[in-house]
Design a protein around this motif. Structure first.
Motif, PDB file in Angstrom:
ATOM      1  N   ILE A  28       0.837  -1.206   0.000  1.00  0.00           N
ATOM      2  CA  ILE A  28       0.000   0.000   0.000  1.00  0.00           C
ATOM      3  C   ILE A  28       0.870   1.252   0.000  1.00  0.00           C
ATOM      4  O   ILE A  28       0.567   2.242  -0.695  1.00  0.00           O
ATOM      5  CB  ILE A  28      -0.944  -0.011   1.215  1.00  0.00           C
ATOM      6  N   VAL A  63       2.346   1.659  -3.541  1.00  0.00           N
ATOM      7  CA  VAL A  63       1.291   2.104  -4.456  1.00  0.00           C
ATOM      8  C   VAL A  63       0.953   3.573  -4.187  1.00  0.00           C
ATOM      9  O   VAL A  63       0.700   4.343  -5.114  1.00  0.00           O
ATOM     10  CB  VAL A  63       0.034   1.215  -4.322  1.00  0.00           C
ATOM     11  N   GLY A  64       0.961   3.944  -2.908  1.00  0.00           N
ATOM     12  CA  GLY A  64       0.706   5.340  -2.574  1.00  0.00           C
ATOM     13  C   GLY A  64       1.755   6.278  -3.146  1.00  0.00           C
ATOM     14  O   GLY A  64       1.451   7.408  -3.538  1.00  0.00           O
ATOM     15  N   VAL A  94      -1.964   5.074  -8.348  1.00  0.00           N
ATOM     16  CA  VAL A  94      -2.951   4.013  -8.551  1.00  0.00           C
ATOM     17  C   VAL A  94      -2.749   3.365  -9.914  1.00  0.00           C
ATOM     18  O   VAL A  94      -2.405   4.031 -10.885  1.00  0.00           O
ATOM     19  CB  VAL A  94      -4.380   4.602  -8.433  1.00  0.00           C
ATOM     20  N   ILE A 139       0.742  -1.899  -8.787  1.00  0.00           N
ATOM     21  CA  ILE A 139       0.462  -2.991  -7.846  1.00  0.00           C
ATOM     22  C   ILE A 139       1.413  -4.155  -8.096  1.00  0.00           C
ATOM     23  O   ILE A 139       1.936  -4.769  -7.159  1.00  0.00           O
ATOM     24  CB  ILE A 139      -1.000  -3.454  -7.968  1.00  0.00           C
ATOM     25  N   LEU A 159      -6.728  -4.939  -3.475  1.00  0.00           N
ATOM     26  CA  LEU A 159      -6.316  -3.580  -3.797  1.00  0.00           C
ATOM     27  C   LEU A 159      -7.231  -2.951  -4.839  1.00  0.00           C
ATOM     28  O   LEU A 159      -7.512  -1.746  -4.783  1.00  0.00           O
ATOM     29  CB  LEU A 159      -4.870  -3.570  -4.276  1.00  0.00           C
ATOM     30  N   SER A 160      -7.721  -3.768  -5.782  1.00  0.00           N
ATOM     31  CA  SER A 160      -8.703  -3.264  -6.749  1.00  0.00           C
ATOM     32  C   SER A 160     -10.021  -2.943  -6.049  1.00  0.00           C
ATOM     33  O   SER A 160     -10.695  -1.964  -6.378  1.00  0.00           O
ATOM     34  CB  SER A 160      -8.932  -4.297  -7.861  1.00  0.00           C
ATOM     35  N   LEU A 214      -7.390   0.931  -5.534  1.00  0.00           N
ATOM     36  CA  LEU A 214      -5.979   1.229  -5.781  1.00  0.00           C
ATOM     37  C   LEU A 214      -5.429   0.506  -7.007  1.00  0.00           C
ATOM     38  O   LEU A 214      -4.317   0.792  -7.436  1.00  0.00           O
ATOM     39  CB  LEU A 214      -5.143   0.837  -4.557  1.00  0.00           C
ATOM     40  N   GLN A 256      -9.036   0.108 -12.550  1.00  0.00           N
ATOM     41  CA  GLN A 256     -10.123   1.065 -12.421  1.00  0.00           C
ATOM     42  C   GLN A 256     -11.286   0.706 -13.335  1.00  0.00           C
ATOM     43  O   GLN A 256     -11.124   0.060 -14.376  1.00  0.00           O
ATOM     44  CB  GLN A 256      -9.622   2.471 -12.755  1.00  0.00           C
TER      45      GLN A 256
END
Length: 276
Positions: free
Chosen positions: A123, A126-127, A131, A136, A209-210, A214, A217
């Motif tokens: 996380i 990814v941050g 995104v 990922i 995460l999806s 994150l 989309q």
């Protein structure tokens, strides 16, 4: 080993499910009945039918078609992630286990990486990167390759002082050939078991995460994203949660069961080393 695996009914069922899912993913354009991206608001929340085997979602899109097309970003990207992770982990693990001069440096880097929980590290990365499914994959590789390096290193230590390895050193066989011809084949079964069990974790991680927004989309069909969309309709149409949710559960469980069966079939001596 193969005979023992074939006698394991759970392994056969798990392997069959994984094989079926892969085939459906490869031939998704031919299996899917409808366009997974085409909305039809006049037909939203349609019930099960021949035209819509799993009904439609809040935008009138075919849930079955989206589920089939979702195999590629969910399963196949997990395979890609695992391949790169294992490739890097095995290379660094072999080097650390065989060459003592560089051993400490590689292991200290791994210790730093392993000091962070995997999910938190992913996380955080990814941050930083932003995104997207590409980020990922990068984050998962960074978070996991250190663990595979450590495991490969421990496997190499078991075999590096075996007579056939010591004899190869004595007669002057190059180190790269010893690594390729002796050590890598010796540890391959252990790596296969680890990879099989861990693939389920990666699938779950990508989907989670999806689900959190994150990863992949909308409107791209992906199982975690489908769950994300379905949760907003939970009070209206709770059945939308089941197709993607059950698919993730069944596939992840299949990989875990297959990994356990492979571990038993390979008759690994130290089962406890597979525990993270």
């Amino acid at each position: 080993m193969i005979k023992k695996l074939l006698k394991d009914k759970l392994a056969i069922v798990s392997l069959s499910i994984i094989f079926l899912v892969i085939i459906l993913g490869i031939f998704a354009p031919f299996v899917a009945i409808n366009d997974p991206l085409e909305p039809n608001l006049t037909n939203k929340f349609a019930s099960y039918s021949l035209e819509y085997p799993l009904g439609t979602d809040h935008l009138g899109r075919c849930v079955f078609s989206r589920l089939i097309y979702g195999i590629h970003p969910t399963i196949f990207l997990a395979f890609l992630t695992m391949f790169i992770t294992i490739f890097l982990g095995v290379i660094f693990g072999l080097i650390a286990g065989y060459f003592e001069k560089i051993e400490n440096f590689i292991l200290r880097v791994c210790d730093i990486m392993l000091s962070f929980p995997n999910e938190l590290l992913i996380i955080a990365i990814v941050g930083i990167l932003g995104v997207g499914i590409e980020n990922i994959i990068i984050a998962t590789i960074i978070a996991k390759f250190a663990w595979y390096t450590r495991m490969t290193y421990s496997f190499v230590l078991e075999y590096k002082n075996k007579n056939y390895v010591l004899f190869s050193k004595t007669i002057g066989i190059p180190s790269n050939k010893i690594l390729r011809k002796h050590l890598l084949p010796s540890i391959s079964s252990d790596i296969v078991v680890l990879a099989t069990i861990d693939t389920g974790w990666v699938i779950l991680s990508i989907s989670a995460l999806s689900f959190l927004g994150l990863g992949i989309q909308a409107p791209t069909p992906e199982w975690g994203m489908m769950l994300n969309e379905a949760k907003n309709m939970l009070s209206i149409e709770p059945s939308l949660m089941f197709p993607a949710g059950l698919s993730i559960l069944i596939v992840v469980a299949s990989f875990n069961f297959l990994g356990d069966s492979l571990r038993d079939a390979f008759d690994t001596k130290h089962n406890k080393r597979f525990d993270k």
